[in-house]
Design an enzyme around this catalytic site. Structure first.
Site, mmCIF file in Angstrom:
data_model
loop_
_atom_site.group_PDB
_atom_site.id
_atom_site.type_symbol
_atom_site.label_atom_id
_atom_site.label_comp_id
_atom_site.label_asym_id
_atom_site.label_seq_id
_atom_site.Cartn_x
_atom_site.Cartn_y
_atom_site.Cartn_z
ATOM 1 N N LEU A 92 67.133 50.985 40.815
ATOM 2 C CA LEU A 92 67.863 51.997 41.520
ATOM 3 C C LEU A 92 67.392 51.880 42.964
ATOM 4 C CD1 LEU A 92 67.294 55.212 39.314
ATOM 5 C CD2 LEU A 92 69.258 53.789 39.466
ATOM 6 N N LYS A 93 68.545 52.089 43.820
ATOM 7 C CA LYS A 93 68.281 52.366 45.216
ATOM 8 C C LYS A 93 67.984 54.027 45.611
ATOM 9 C CE LYS A 93 68.136 51.273 49.591
ATOM 10 N NZ LYS A 93 67.278 52.436 49.943
ATOM 11 N N HIS A 94 66.977 54.328 45.800
ATOM 12 C CA HIS A 94 66.618 55.609 46.034
ATOM 13 C C HIS A 94 67.214 56.046 47.621
ATOM 14 C CE1 HIS A 94 64.647 56.976 42.366
ATOM 15 N NE2 HIS A 94 64.278 55.932 42.506
#
Length: 1063
Positions: free
Chosen positions: A106-108
């Protein structure tokens, strides 16, 4: 886990942690006994004398040495030179052959935060000792309290000691609501560990993802959600799943789909939905070693998720409460945050406030630190490698800055001959990474250029307790350690493959950040028309589907009207834009289910105004929040036109530099372009007031004319104005540019710049007063040259084509010319260096004023003398003007006639997938119908009655295998492994009535594997009557059973085939 695939031999560190949460100190034999720890938390700080901090007293002679060690670093940034499609294809190929595993995380939406221990320091992306790092330290400490409960203080001390003892750095994504808005205001403040680095005494070594998870589970630190794809089926399914969700994916649907198609799914410690919300920025996919899945399984077996002992404890004031209670100044917020952290994470405030005594010291060090660092003898191989990096960056003039500060953690050791500094390497443009990568290919031993790059520097004299023989021994020891351990293990992957990475972002996030937040300035300053041009251009550049563009356009037009009513001409702060956007998006989503899907998620209103941290300059650490006073408009890029319409008017404009002969070209073109349209020219130097509105007004008077805009159009601000003008006046704009090879960061080469300068200095009585009598002519051309900085030639041309649909090149230099003479090259490079120095210190101040006025005067004279001395060279290398004009005229004629076709873009767009199907040849389907009708009167009558309607509707024939609405994203995505493969289909019967008709289909096999259709009745819909949806054809078998439809058996079955495709 956004970084390269290479891993250290981190298993040793991880294993040693398992045995006792500590590592044995490495052997210090033959290593110089230098104290790197600084004062301990309880040790008193003895302020150094100001004289000792004076760098002028440190002379560089044969006894001067320097020692440099990286103190914090994040992964190197590798710029892929392949297109997205090429990267996808190569990733799938490597996984299919068993050479690698595809890892996705995931890219936060947050900012980079790095922590290296209580004296090692806390760092943001390009800075330290500010509100970003104070917030980071506070949140990290709070993570410990949540995880360890009553043992938190003890574990914090152990953790800091561990990092200091082993010279390690932990990188995290810092997600908070107090540092400015991204895609959605997070519900909680947290960090997620993205990298663990062993710094040692040499090249940084990064842990693999499995090692990161083991490390984090030992220390109970938050980890990211990670998926591994180790087969062709799963890897192709991943990309198909993203394409199916790219326009409507939110955290819940994305995580659910990836969980279904991945070989291994490792949920994150923090549920994205619960702590950040449903709006998901994106995914990061990268290639890792083929053994990663096995390593991950071992870690998951040996390290189960840790408990959360502090979940129900009172952890004290939260980050938001502290920031809300201390809104008087940034300094006050920092002090209160650090006070709340405790002694282990923050034993003192040195990195924030320096040595606080009666005589205060500035953190900033003299700029000559870098010079003396490069001039001093390196104490070890690590220092030598870092000197090599800094020299290369400076020699190649890469866009990077070196900021030096006093290292007050070493204040007790400071003397006139023993100085300590922190060096921040601030890369100002991504082009630096791309250019640096090319240097690395030419110099295999060159260390990477890291994101988040901080170095401890020690300048000292060898006679101050240091033995030169010990330095030599240290050099050998560290060099060997760097060669044997510092090199990242690539697991058999070459550099290009090991660094393969692709970032995939979701439309709901891009809507908020790019189309709403980043375009606020365009809307407020330039109005709704410019805003519309901007957002339409962005969507077309992304390859957004036509349907979504239409839906978003309607919503964004409403947003524009709403925000203008609310704010008028007052610029809405980009750091607080969600305070206006979320309520608007919520009410818009509530109108219909379709709007809810479009918006993604809205309504989680968190009032950041109550607790927002005070950030200097209204700019976040990641650099993606726009300053109020210096707003850069978002880049609109309309789709490439199929061909310029011949009946439209034209505006010919010139994204060039003075001296490119545009005025002379315009005079030649006034004779026309071979049709009846009149040609007009408007010279910028003769127009009073704003030029481009004048062009627009003139063109409106004669909309079918061809307007030659004789003025340089050097940047995106001008291009946006031209786009708005084209939209309003319904005309086509054609950019004409001087042909040039360009450099790695500029579309114009030094050869071209030299010719432009030579031409300008030959002018007499120029209308714009830029000629041989202009005292600052060279400076003016350098100013224009730097307006294009940051784009290479390919990027420059590609952007113009994507914006305007065409591009005409005007020849300038002969291909068989001799190289640029060294004196000319040298004088240009001197001018570029001087321009950059002047701009950094004085911004836009004219060259005749300021610190470098005398230098400019001297350089302008030398420039004229040098160019004059090489006049024969310049005359010999230019393409004859008549030939250049003829080539431009022919290209413009093709455009004026509507015959121009733009070059195809290398960038492949991936639209949103709705269903998987086998695409059958329509001609064969039509032929089969006619053949069957010849032997069946009922069918023949049916076809004759509906022939026109069937011919209109039967433009595409396919067997739908799975639809994401009916069968789910994962079901559609799993067909990805067979994408574009030919699939045999047998058509066994035709069922029809007065409302619809369809073939029954039996799907065959590919490479021995049967393609299973998810539909209960596999079929090919041929026709539906007006008002009947294609989906209703699924009911035909039931209608036949009820006697409400006819059936015709095809015996023997008709065999057809077609590629499996996504639609």
């Amino acid at each position: 886990m956004d970084g390269p695939s290479g891993s250290s031999d981190g298993s040793e560190a991880v294993n040693n942690q398992i045995c006792g949460l500590s590592l044995e100190e490495s052997s210090t034999a033959n290593v110089l006994p230098v104290n790197h720890s600084g004062p301990s938390p309880g040790e008193a700080m003895i302020p150094p004398r100001k004289a000792d901090l004076n760098l002028e007293n440190f002379t560089v002679d044969e006894s001067a040495y320097c020692s440099a060690q990286i103190r914090a670093s994040f992964y190197p940034k590798f710029e892929n030179e392949k297109t997205d499609q090429e990267i996808r294809t190569r990733m799938i190929e490597m996984v299919s052959k068993g050479l690698a595993t595809l890892e996705v995380s995931l890219k936060h939406s947050g900012s980079l935060f790095m922590y290296a221990g209580h004296t090692g320091g806390a760092y943001a992306k390009n800075s330290y000792g500010n509100i970003f790092t104070a917030v980071g330290v506070f949140v990290l400490s709070r993570m410990f309290r949540e995880a360890w409960g009553t043992k938190a203080l003890e574990k914090e001390a152990e953790f800091n000691d561990f990092l200091e003892k082993n010279r390690m750095c932990v990188s995290m994504e810092l997600v908070t609501a107090v540092l400015g808005d991204h895609g959605q205001r997070p519900l909680d403040d947290f960090v997620v560990v993205t990298a663990v680095t062993e710094l040692g005494n040499g090249k940084p070594k990064f842990y693999s993802t499995s090692e990161i998870i083991a490390f984090c589970r030992i220390w109970r630190l938050p980890t990211n959600h990670v998926w591994l794809f180790s087969t062709r089926e799963s890897a192709t399914s991943f990309f198909a799943a993203f394409d199916a969700l790219c326009e409507e994916g939110i955290a819940t649907t994305v995580c659910r789909a990836l969980d279904e198609v991945a070989d291994i799914s490792v949920p994150g410690s923090k549920d994205h939905v619960k702590v950040q919300g449903e709006i998901l920025e994106g995914l990061v996919a990268r290639i890792v070693s083929s053994g990663s899945a096995r390593d991950m399984e071992d870690v998951l077996r040996d390290h189960p998720p840790p408990p959360c002992d502090g979940a129900n404890l009172d952890l004290g004031l939260s980050l938001r409460e502290i920031c809300a209670a201390h809104r008087s100044s940034e300094e006050q917020q920092i002090r209160e945050l650090l006070k709340s952290v405790g002694p282990s994470f923050c034993p003192n405030n040195l990195d924030w406030f320096g040595v606080e005594s009666v005589d205060c010291y500035s953190k900033n060090a003299d700029k000559s630190v870098v010079t003396k660092f490069l001039e001093s003898q390196p104490a070890d191989d690590s220092t030598s490698r870092l000197q090599e990096m800094v020299r290369l960056i400076k020699d190649r003039r890469l866009p990077a800055a070196f900021k030096c500060y006093h290292n007050f953690h070493r204040a007790n050791d400071v003397s006139p001959d023993n100085l300590f500094y922190k060096l921040v390497v601030h890369v100002r443009s991504d082009s630096a990474f791309r250019r640096y990568q090319k240097e690395m290919r030419a110099m295999p031993g060159l260390w990477p250029l890291y994101r988040g790059f901080f170095v401890d520097i020690n300048l000292f004299k060898s006679n101050k307790g240091r033995d030169p023989m010990a330095l030599k021994s240290l050099d050998i020891t560290v060099k060997n350690a760097g060669e044997n351990c510092g090199q990242q293990e690539k697991d058999g992957l070459d550099d290009d493959d090991a660094n393969l990475m692709i970032k995939l972002k979701f439309l709901a996030y891009k809507l908020r950040t790019f189309l709403i937040r980043n375009s606020l300035s365009i809307l407020i300053k330039e109005g709704p028309a410019a805003y519309k041009a901007s957002y339409l251009g962005q969507m077309k550049r992304w390859g957004t589907s036509v349907g979504k563009q239409k839906e978003l356009s309607k919503m964004l037009d409403e947003w524009a009207a709403h925000i203008i009513r609310r704010c008028g001409n007052n610029q809405l702060s980009s750091s607080l834009y969600l305070s206006e956007a979320e309520p608007f998006l919520k009410q818009y989503a509530e109108r219909s289910p379709e709007n809810q899907v479009l918006v993604g998620s809205a309504g989680n209103i968190v009032r950041a105004e109550d607790f927002l941290a005070i950030v200097d300059g209204d700019l976040d650490e990641e650099g993606d929040l726009v300053k109020k006073e210096k707003v850069t408009p978002a880049t609109p890029e309309p789709s490439v036109q199929e061909a310029v319409q011949k009946d439209k008017g034209l505006i010919v404009f010139f994204p060039g530099i003075p001296g490119s002969a545009k005025s002379a070209l315009c005079k030649e073109l006034l004779s026309g372009l071979g049709d009846d349209r009149p040609v007009h020219s408007l010279m910028g130097d003769l127009v009073k007031g704003k030029y481009w509105p004048k062009v627009s007004d003139e063109h409106r008077k004669n909309p079918q004319s061809i307007m030659l805009a004789d003025k340089n159009a050097p940047n995106e601000d001008v291009w946006i104005q031209i786009e708005v003008m084209c939209r309003r006046n319904k005309v086509t704009a054609v950019p004409v540019v001087t042909d040039s090879e360009g450099t790695e960061s500029n579309p114009y080469s030094l050869d071209a710049l030299a010719v432009f300068m030579f031409r300008v200095l030959q002018r007499v009585d120029h209308p714009g007063n830029l000629d041989k009598t202009s005292a600052n002519a060279g400076n003016v051309l350098l100013m224009f040259y730097h307006l294009y900085e940051g784009k290479n030639r390919e990027e420059f041309e590609s952007e113009l084509i994507q914006r305007f649909g065409s591009l005409v090149k005007m020849p300038l230099l002969r291909s068989d010319r001799s190289p640029l003479p060294d004196p000319v090259k040298s004088i240009l490079e001197e001018g570029i260096d001087l321009f950059q120095l002047h701009r950094r210190r004085h911004k836009k101040l004219e060259s005749a004023k300021g610190t470098y006025a005398a230098g400019w005067c001297k350089w302008e004279k030398q420039l004229r003398d040098t160019l004059a001395a090489n006049s024969e060279y310049f005359s010999s290398v230019q393409v004859p003007f008549e030939s250049a004009v003829q080539q431009v005229r022919e290209e413009l004629k093709r455009i004026a006639k509507g015959e121009y076709k733009p070059p195809s873009s290398e960038k492949t767009q991936h639209g949103s997938i709705t269903f998987a199907a086998i695409n059958l040849p329509v001609t064969q389907v039509h032929s089969l119908l006619e053949k069957l009708a010849a032997s069946n009167t009922t069918l023949r009558s049916f076809l004759e009655e509906n022939r026109k309607s069937i011919e209109e509707k039967l433009e595409r024939a396919h067997v739908t295998l799975a639809h994401k609405r009916s069968h789910g994203v994962a079901a559609v995505a799993r067909y990805g492994q067979h994408l574009n493969r030919e699939v045999p289909v047998e058509l066994t019967e035709l069922i029809f009535n007065d409302k619809m008709a369809a073939f029954t289909a039996h799907v065959g096999s590919v490479h021995g594997e049967t393609i299973v259709c998810k539909n209960e009745w596999p079929h090919v819909t041929l026709w539906t009557a007006e008002g009947v949806t294609a989906k209703e054809a699924n009911t035909l078998p039931q209608l036949y059973a009820e006697g409400k439809a006819s059936r015709m058996v095809i015996d023997p079955p008709a065999s057809v085939s077609g590629p499996l495709e996504f639609f």
